[in-house]
Design a protein around this motif. Sequence first.
Motif, PDB file in Angstrom:
ATOM      1  N   LEU A  10       0.834  -1.194   0.000  1.00  0.00           N
ATOM      2  CA  LEU A  10       0.000   0.000   0.000  1.00  0.00           C
ATOM      3  C   LEU A  10       0.875   1.252   0.000  1.00  0.00           C
ATOM      4  N   SER A  11       0.404   2.271  -0.674  1.00  0.00           N
ATOM      5  CA  SER A  11       1.086   3.565  -0.647  1.00  0.00           C
ATOM      6  C   SER A  11       0.775   4.246   0.685  1.00  0.00           C
ATOM      7  N   ILE A  12       1.453   5.335   0.961  1.00  0.00           N
ATOM      8  CA  ILE A  12       1.199   6.056   2.212  1.00  0.00           C
ATOM      9  C   ILE A  12      -0.223   6.602   2.240  1.00  0.00           C
ATOM     10  N   SER A  13      -0.747   7.024   1.094  1.00  0.00           N
ATOM     11  CA  SER A  13      -2.120   7.545   1.080  1.00  0.00           C
ATOM     12  C   SER A  13      -3.120   6.433   1.367  1.00  0.00           C
ATOM     13  N   GLN A  14      -2.881   5.249   0.836  1.00  0.00           N
ATOM     14  CA  GLN A  14      -3.768   4.114   1.104  1.00  0.00           C
ATOM     15  C   GLN A  14      -3.675   3.690   2.568  1.00  0.00           C
ATOM     16  N   ALA A  15      -2.460   3.678   3.109  1.00  0.00           N
ATOM     17  CA  ALA A  15      -2.266   3.306   4.514  1.00  0.00           C
ATOM     18  C   ALA A  15      -2.951   4.320   5.426  1.00  0.00           C
ATOM     19  N   ALA A  16      -2.777   5.602   5.141  1.00  0.00           N
ATOM     20  CA  ALA A  16      -3.399   6.645   5.954  1.00  0.00           C
ATOM     21  C   ALA A  16      -4.921   6.508   5.932  1.00  0.00           C
ATOM     22  N   GLU A  17      -5.473   6.229   4.764  1.00  0.00           N
ATOM     23  CA  GLU A  17      -6.927   6.063   4.650  1.00  0.00           C
ATOM     24  C   GLU A  17      -7.394   4.882   5.498  1.00  0.00           C
ATOM     25  N   LYS A  18      -6.699   3.770   5.429  1.00  0.00           N
ATOM     26  CA  LYS A  18      -7.081   2.585   6.211  1.00  0.00           C
ATOM     27  C   LYS A  18      -6.984   2.843   7.715  1.00  0.00           C
ATOM     28  N   LEU A  19      -6.035   3.691   8.116  1.00  0.00           N
ATOM     29  CA  LEU A  19      -5.842   3.991   9.532  1.00  0.00           C
ATOM     30  C   LEU A  19      -6.713   5.143  10.020  1.00  0.00           C
ATOM     31  N   GLY A  20      -7.309   5.882   9.090  1.00  0.00           N
ATOM     32  CA  GLY A  20      -8.144   7.016   9.474  1.00  0.00           C
ATOM     33  C   GLY A  20      -7.347   8.227   9.912  1.00  0.00           C
ATOM     34  N   VAL A  21      -6.147   8.376   9.347  1.00  0.00           N
ATOM     35  CA  VAL A  21      -5.291   9.528   9.673  1.00  0.00           C
ATOM     36  C   VAL A  21      -4.859  10.196   8.373  1.00  0.00           C
ATOM     37  N   ARG A  36      -7.165  10.756  17.388  1.00  0.00           N
ATOM     38  CA  ARG A  36      -8.465  11.201  17.892  1.00  0.00           C
ATOM     39  C   ARG A  36      -8.338  11.710  19.331  1.00  0.00           C
ATOM     40  N   ARG A  37      -7.546  11.030  20.164  1.00  0.00           N
ATOM     41  CA  ARG A  37      -7.363  11.478  21.553  1.00  0.00           C
ATOM     42  C   ARG A  37      -6.657  12.828  21.621  1.00  0.00           C
ATOM     43  N   LEU A  38      -5.769  13.089  20.654  1.00  0.00           N
ATOM     44  CA  LEU A  38      -5.011  14.333  20.654  1.00  0.00           C
ATOM     45  C   LEU A  38      -5.755  15.480  19.986  1.00  0.00           C
ATOM     46  N   GLY A  39      -6.957  15.268  19.554  1.00  0.00           N
ATOM     47  CA  GLY A  39      -7.750  16.344  18.981  1.00  0.00           C
ATOM     48  C   GLY A  39      -7.986  16.213  17.491  1.00  0.00           C
ATOM     49  N   GLY A  40      -7.276  15.338  16.811  1.00  0.00           N
ATOM     50  CA  GLY A  40      -7.544  15.029  15.413  1.00  0.00           C
ATOM     51  C   GLY A  40      -7.135  16.049  14.393  1.00  0.00           C
ATOM     52  N   GLY A  41      -6.588  17.179  14.762  1.00  0.00           N
ATOM     53  CA  GLY A  41      -6.208  18.185  13.775  1.00  0.00           C
ATOM     54  C   GLY A  41      -4.949  17.819  13.016  1.00  0.00           C
ATOM     55  N   ASP A  42      -4.834  18.312  11.783  1.00  0.00           N
ATOM     56  CA  ASP A  42      -3.622  18.087  10.984  1.00  0.00           C
ATOM     57  C   ASP A  42      -2.602  19.156  11.256  1.00  0.00           C
TER      58      ASP A  42
END
Length: 64
Positions: free
Chosen positions: A2-13, A58-64
Amino acid sequence: MLSISQAAEKLGVSISYLRLAERIGTVPDPGRSPGGHRRYTLDDIRCLKRLGIGEQKRRLGGGD
């Protein structure tokens, strides 16, 4: 693999969150393609989920 974008999507980040977590040592450096792109296996994703990567954000506030 998986690419980083696919991994991030699967992890919800976001991609930037996943890169930051790697840079500060929260997650191990994934394998790389010959061109230097991060490549995640399904085992990597399962491991990151066990570490609670999406939950941490999510615990840390979820902002980018």
